[in-house]
Design a protein around this motif. Structure first.
Motif, PDB file in Angstrom:
ATOM      1  N   ASP A   8       1.068  -0.879   0.054  1.00  0.00           N
ATOM      2  CA  ASP A   8       0.211  -0.119   0.025  1.00  0.00           C
ATOM      3  C   ASP A   8       1.054   1.241  -0.001  1.00  0.00           C
ATOM      4  O   ASP A   8       2.143   1.294   0.345  1.00  0.00           O
ATOM      5  N   ASP A  10      -0.173   5.072   0.995  1.00  0.00           N
ATOM      6  CA  ASP A  10      -0.298   6.059   2.117  1.00  0.00           C
ATOM      7  C   ASP A  10      -0.217   5.281   3.330  1.00  0.00           C
ATOM      8  O   ASP A  10      -0.993   4.543   3.627  1.00  0.00           O
ATOM      9  N   GLY A  11       0.762   5.552   4.323  1.00  0.00           N
ATOM     10  CA  GLY A  11       0.811   5.135   5.582  1.00  0.00           C
ATOM     11  C   GLY A  11       1.829   4.027   5.617  1.00  0.00           C
ATOM     12  O   GLY A  11       2.010   3.430   6.690  1.00  0.00           O
ATOM     13  N   GLU A 166       0.099  -3.273   4.336  1.00  0.00           N
ATOM     14  CA  GLU A 166      -0.844  -2.254   4.688  1.00  0.00           C
ATOM     15  C   GLU A 166      -0.978  -1.848   5.996  1.00  0.00           C
ATOM     16  O   GLU A 166      -0.308  -2.091   7.027  1.00  0.00           O
ATOM     17  N   ASP A 167      -1.618  -0.379   6.084  1.00  0.00           N
ATOM     18  CA  ASP A 167      -1.843   0.147   7.331  1.00  0.00           C
ATOM     19  C   ASP A 167      -2.978   0.407   7.578  1.00  0.00           C
ATOM     20  O   ASP A 167      -3.482   0.965   8.815  1.00  0.00           O
TER      21      ASP A 167
HETATM   22 MG    MG Z   1      -2.664   3.210   3.485  1.00  0.00          MG
END
Ligand code: MG
Ligand code: B16
Length: 214
Positions: A8, A10-11, A166-167
């Motif tokens: 992923d 973002d994050g 993933e976040d």
């Molecule tokens: Mg994310």
């Protein structure tokens, strides 16, 4: 046998969430709506359209108005993204991508963001990534498995050869629905459903990861 890592964006590799927050906040202020950092947490990994719905908190708008609002928010967001540099990669991200390259494992970015290719370019990691599946893909967004399955298909690999990083809770759910293992970054309350939970990628090395996933 693990053959690929699907990240992923973002994050996980960078923190564009602050830029999303600033851009949504600017739009919210213009519309006379309140929008806090706490409100922004609910937008983690959520598509642009769904994010707008959350921001509007039930306020009715026409489809044309919604389009115009998203366009405005994206304009504010891109002002920030254009300033991004390789230094905006989160700690450990570049090292892990490099190790994956050296180990001949495949890599993809699987993001809900329609701006993912631009962010990847600004971060200077395009060479370390084999494929980008972004929010423009004609597929259901996370928690549906579609984006991850599309990445596996593009890499010519079966889902069970792919590991997702993933976040967001919706991202972990999507990975499992795709038949993939998931590494969750962040607090247990958010990513506890993952097969392996880590605070972030700082100091994370491929060999240890492969052992922990075994
Ligand atoms: Mg994310
Ligand atoms: P855009 P990810 C997501 O990125 C963000 O976490 C989320 O806040 C954002 O609304 C979404 O992308 C869509 O972004 O407006 O640029 O298309 O975590 O899936 O990499």
């Amino acid at each position: 046998m693990i053959r690929a890592f699907l990240f992923d964006l973002d994050g996980v590799l960078t923190d564009t969430s602050e830029f999303h927050y600033q851009a949504w906040k600017r739009l919210a202020e213009e519309l006379g709506l309140s929008f806090s950092r706490e409100d922004n947490e609910a937008l983690r990994g959520v598509s642009r359209r769904q994010s707008l719905a959350l921001l509007l908190k039930g306020r009715p708008v026409s489809e044309a108005e919604a389009e115009q609002m998203m366009e405005r928010k994206n304009r504010y967001y891109l002002e920030q993204v254009r300033q991004m540099q390789p230094g905006d990669l989160l700690p450990g991200a570049a090292d892990l991508l490099g190790e994956l390259r050296s180990a001949n494992l495949r890599t993809a970015i699987v993001s809900s963001s329609k701006n993912a290719p631009l962010v990847v370019e600004r971060l200077g990691i395009a060479e370390l990534v084999d494929w980008i599946v972004d929010g423009n893909a004609p597929a259901r967004s996370k928690p549906a498995p579609d984006l991850f399955l599309l990445a596996a298909e593009k890499l010519h690999l079966p889902p069970n050869a792919c590991v997702v990083v993933e976040d967001a809770a919706a991202g972990i759910e999507a990975a499992h629905a795709a038949g993939m293992r998931a590494i969750g970054l962040g607090p247990h309350e958010r990513v506890g459903a993952a097969d392996l939970v880590l605070p972030n990628l700082h100091g994370v090395h491929l060999n240890t990861l492969l052992e922990q996933l075994r």
